[in-house]
Structures are given as structure tokens and as C-alpha cells.
Write a protein that holds these residues in place. Structure first.
Motif, PDB file in Angstrom:
ATOM      1  N   ASP A 122       3.739 -13.318   4.796  1.00 10.97           N
ATOM      2  CA  ASP A 122       3.943 -11.955   5.290  1.00 10.97           C
ATOM      3  C   ASP A 122       5.401 -11.576   5.072  1.00 10.97           C
ATOM      4  N   ASP A 165       7.926  -8.465   5.419  1.00 15.24           N
ATOM      5  CA  ASP A 165       8.235  -7.111   5.872  1.00 15.24           C
ATOM      6  C   ASP A 165       9.255  -6.500   4.916  1.00 15.24           C
ATOM      7  N   ALA A 166       9.548  -5.206   5.079  1.00 15.43           N
ATOM      8  CA  ALA A 166      10.561  -4.556   4.250  1.00 15.43           C
ATOM      9  C   ALA A 166      11.873  -5.316   4.383  1.00 15.43           C
ATOM     10  N   GLY A 221      -0.660  -4.497   0.422  1.00 10.89           N
ATOM     11  CA  GLY A 221       0.537  -3.865   0.975  1.00 10.89           C
ATOM     12  C   GLY A 221       1.492  -3.414  -0.105  1.00 10.89           C
ATOM     13  N   GLU A 222       2.740  -3.197   0.303  1.00 11.20           N
ATOM     14  CA  GLU A 222       3.756  -2.650  -0.594  1.00 11.20           C
ATOM     15  C   GLU A 222       4.859  -3.670  -0.827  1.00 11.20           C
ATOM     16  N   ASP A 259       2.486  -0.312  -4.501  1.00 12.09           N
ATOM     17  CA  ASP A 259       1.652  -0.258  -3.295  1.00 12.09           C
ATOM     18  C   ASP A 259       0.245  -0.672  -3.705  1.00 12.09           C
ATOM     19  N   SER A 268      -4.325  -1.615   1.330  1.00 14.21           N
ATOM     20  CA  SER A 268      -4.551  -2.488   2.479  1.00 14.21           C
ATOM     21  C   SER A 268      -5.592  -3.573   2.222  1.00 14.21           C
ATOM     22  N   GLY A 313       9.140  -7.638   0.129  1.00 14.46           N
ATOM     23  CA  GLY A 313       8.364  -6.620   0.816  1.00 14.46           C
ATOM     24  C   GLY A 313       9.112  -5.302   0.904  1.00 14.46           C
ATOM     25  N   GLY A 344       8.521  -0.919   2.450  1.00 15.99           N
ATOM     26  CA  GLY A 344       7.715  -0.027   3.294  1.00 15.99           C
ATOM     27  C   GLY A 344       7.139  -0.747   4.489  1.00 15.99           C
ATOM     28  N   SER A 345       5.805  -0.757   4.583  1.00 16.37           N
ATOM     29  CA  SER A 345       5.137  -1.424   5.707  1.00 16.37           C
ATOM     30  C   SER A 345       4.967  -2.917   5.460  1.00 16.37           C
ATOM     31  N   GLY A 346       5.443  -3.427   4.324  1.00 16.71           N
ATOM     32  CA  GLY A 346       5.389  -4.860   4.047  1.00 16.71           C
ATOM     33  C   GLY A 346       4.220  -5.254   3.164  1.00 16.71           C
ATOM     34  N   THR A 371       1.490  -8.806   2.058  1.00 15.13           N
ATOM     35  CA  THR A 371       1.011 -10.177   2.288  1.00 15.13           C
ATOM     36  C   THR A 371       0.593 -10.767   0.951  1.00 15.13           C
TER      37      THR A 371
END
Length: 194
Positions: A62, A64-65, A89-90, A122, A125, A148, A150-152, A154
Motif C-alpha cells: 500500500d 499512499d501519495a 489506484g493511482e 490511474d 479501484s 503512490g 493521489g489517493s494511493g 496497491t
């Protein structure tokens, strides 16, 4: 003529075996490609943290940005290699020459082609398999980098391999060898008549 053919048969079989062996894919062994370790950067190397606080959550990486990880690997033969991974994700995946990386300061990425380039993507999801290719040079060390935005993002199931030729490639090779043999026999026959 049959005796000559039988004498050459083992040589032809050995040639085809060698060509088939050379055409097999070279898989690159990454450490922890499925992110099953309990921690990043554990004792045997694995994925190094480039920035932020990446986490392993339920067998997924995971990011994150602002989070990033990388791992180095080498290729043994010059070929087109494919990097593939499961992603949602992004984020971004980039490839660097190890010689171009100093103190986690990634500068110029290696040129790649495919569905994933060196820009932020991107992927949505729902996890998908993404891939891209690069021209690997024998004996060269690379850094595979993920980050990562934006919203991260995986990640899971990271793999690197050289593509295996399709069966049609072998059929074309055999047809070409047969044509060469036919032309050689025809030349010898023409030389005897002339």
C-alpha cells in the motif's frame, strides 16, 4: 543419400534443442514479489523504502501519495523484458539504471513501452494486471521503482521475464531451415550437372 540424412539427423536435433533452450524466458528473481513479508526492507534485502511510509496490508503493498519503494535486479542476457504487476489506484512504476541512482536520488528513467509508461497512471479501484517492456542489456543492473499518488496505489504479483517465442516462431524457423536445406541440395545437383 539416406545414410547422409541419418548422419545429419543428430546434428539437426542438437541444433533445434539448443535454439529451443536459448528461446526460453529468463525470469528475474525478485525478492518478495508478492509482498508476503511482515516488513519492508527485511534482512535479505527485499523492497527498499524510497520515501514516505509504505505499508504491507493483507499481502498487498500500500503506497499512499508520496510513498515509494524500489528493488534492484540484473539481467543476464540482452533481450526485451516485460515487467508486470497487479495494481489498483493511482501511482507510477519506473525503471532506472542502478548506476543512475545515488542515495535514492532517481534521475533519468530507462525508456519503456507498453500499457504503463513513466507517467502517473490511474488504474481504477478494481485490481488489474499492468505491464510494460524494456530493452534489457546483459550484465546491467536496474532499479524497479513504484510510487503512490493521489489517493494511493496497491500492488501485488510483481514479475519480470523475457517473452517466450510463440509456437509459430518455431514453425517459421523449421520452415526456414528446410528451405535452406532444399536450396543447398539443389545447388549441389546443379553443380554436378554443370
Amino acid at each position: 543419400m539416406t545414410t547422409r540424412f541419418l548422419k545429419r539427423l543428430p546434428l539437426a536435433a542438437a541444433l533445434l534443442t539448443a535454439l529451443a533452450g536459448a528461446a526460453q524466458a529468463q525470469s528475474i528473481s525478485l525478492l518478495d514479489p508478492t509482498f508476503s513479508a511482515s516488513d519492508l526492507g527485511y534482512v535479505n534485502g527485499s523492497w527498499s523504502i524510497g520515501s514516505g511510509t509504505p505499508e504491507l496490508v493483507g499481502g498487498l503493498l500500500d503506497l499512499d501519495a508520496g510513498d515509494s519503494v524500489y528493488q534492484s535486479f540484473s539481467v543476464l542476457s540482452t533481450a526485451v523484458y516485460q515487467i508486470s504487476f497487479t495494481v489498483a489506484g493511482e501511482g507510477r512504476s519506473r525503471l532506472f539504471l542502478s548506476s543512475d541512482v545515488g542515495l535514492s536520488n532517481f534521475t533519468s528513467p530507462v525508456a519503456t513501452s507498453g500499457t504503463v509508461l513513466n507517467e502517473v497512471t490511474d488504474w481504477g479501484s478494481t485490481p488489474v494486471t499492468a505491464s510494460y517492456n524494456f530493452n534489457g542489456v546483459a550484465g546491467t543492473s536496474y532499479h524497479l521503482y513504484f510510487s503512490g499518488f493521489g489517493s494511493g496505489v496497491t500492488l501485488d504479483n510483481v514479475a519480470i521475464s523475457a517473452p517466450v517465442p510463440e509456437p509459430e516462431t518455431y514453425a517459421m524457423m523449421l520452415a526456414g531451415l528446410g528451405a535452406l536445406g532444399f536450396m543447398s541440395r539443389r545447388r549441389k545437383g546443379a553443380a554436378r550437372l554443370g
